[in-house]
Design an enzyme around this catalytic site. Structure first.
Site, mmCIF file in Angstrom:
data_model
loop_
_atom_site.group_PDB
_atom_site.id
_atom_site.type_symbol
_atom_site.label_atom_id
_atom_site.label_comp_id
_atom_site.label_asym_id
_atom_site.label_seq_id
_atom_site.Cartn_x
_atom_site.Cartn_y
_atom_site.Cartn_z
ATOM 1 C CB SER A 284 -13.056 -2.036 -1.751
ATOM 2 O OG SER A 284 -11.972 -1.477 -1.527
ATOM 3 C CE1 TYR B 233 -10.510 -6.897 -1.392
ATOM 4 C CE2 TYR B 233 -9.857 -4.884 -2.023
ATOM 5 C CZ TYR B 233 -10.544 -5.672 -1.177
ATOM 6 O OH TYR B 233 -11.488 -5.124 -0.248
#
Length: 264
Positions: free
Chosen positions: A159, A173
């Site tokens: 990501s 995350y």
């Protein structure tokens, strides 16, 4: 898949590919936006698809829809945070379609909200265990046979959160997705000599996953130079890395973020 606040153009999958026809690909996270789109594209390219997810009912619905097109695809429930479950997934995939040629690992917990100092310890452990450890278990499960046959592609979905922080997103995350890129670099170095290529795709926001609040939607629209169009560009990046176009690409991070992140 959760409805997107952004326009999602219906881009048809590509035609059968000489690169991928007859290849066996495991795709994880198929009940979600990226994984489901990847499974559709690889199936349309003529690959045998072992589709995996922990959300069994949603997984089977996606697989039945893809199967209705005449594709070669099967559903395999898996908990990627459990190495025994991952090994069972890979064994079931081999039983159905033979040796695994390609792994596209898209399963993950979507970016959760939360301030680091307000979250309990179990939150950190769960995000790291699913998003980082799960990536390792899945890669590890296919590596020995790829080494043995001296051929394979491993594509892990990271990501832009590996490089871009957010005031509202849990830093667990960010840490997990950064760790995925470190893993790709390390695995690539060890596996290149065996003709096994390991790469990452780093998407920006694709408009699926956890529903956004109005302020987040406004921010995303303002910060993406190119329109947010859904998971299709991410799936096509995976096709590139899995096919002949990616034959000289190893240990790389393919930035597919609509201009949200420049460089890497």
């Amino acid at each position: 898949m959760i409805s997107s606040p952004f326009p999602q153009p219906q881009v048809p999958p590509g035609t059968v590919s000489a690169d991928l026809a007859g290849k066996h690909v495991i795709v994880t996270g198929v009940a979600g936006g990226i994984g489901g789109c990847v499974a559709r594209h690889f199936a349309a390219a003529g690959a045998h698809v072992s589709a995996a997810d922990i959300r069994e009912q949603a997984l089977r619905a996606v697989v039945e829809d893809i199967k209705s097109t005449g594709a070669s695809i099967q559903a395999i429930p898996v908990d990627i945070s459990n190495p025994d479950s991952v090994r069972a997934m890979t064994d079931a995939a081999r039983t159905a379609f033979g040796p695994v040629d390609i792994l596209v690992h898209a399963a993950a917990i979507d970016a959760p909200r939360g301030l680091a100092w307000e979250l309990d310890d179990s939150h950190w452990q769960r995000i790291i265990n699913v998003d980082l450890n799960g990536s390792f278990w899945c890669a590890k499960s296919v590596i020995p046979e790829m080494i043995e046959k001296r051929q394979g592609r491993i594509i892990l979905i990271s990501s832009v959160s590996a490089k871009i922080g957010s005031a509202s997103t849990s830093c667990a995350y960010n840490a997990a997705k950064s760790g995925v890129i470190g893993m790709v670099i390390g695995l690539a170095k060890q596996l290149e000599q065996h003709n096994v290529l390991v790469n990452a795709v780093a998407p920006g926001s694709i408009g699926t996953g956890e529903p956004m609040i109005e302020e987040e939607i406004t921010f995303e629209v303002a910060n993406y130079p190119l329109p947010i169009v859904g998971p299709d560009p991410v799936a096509r990046a995976c096709l590139y890395l899995a096919g002949s176009g990616g034959s000289w690409t190893s240990g790389s991070v393919l930035n597919v973020s609509g201009g949200r992140l420049h460089g890497w």
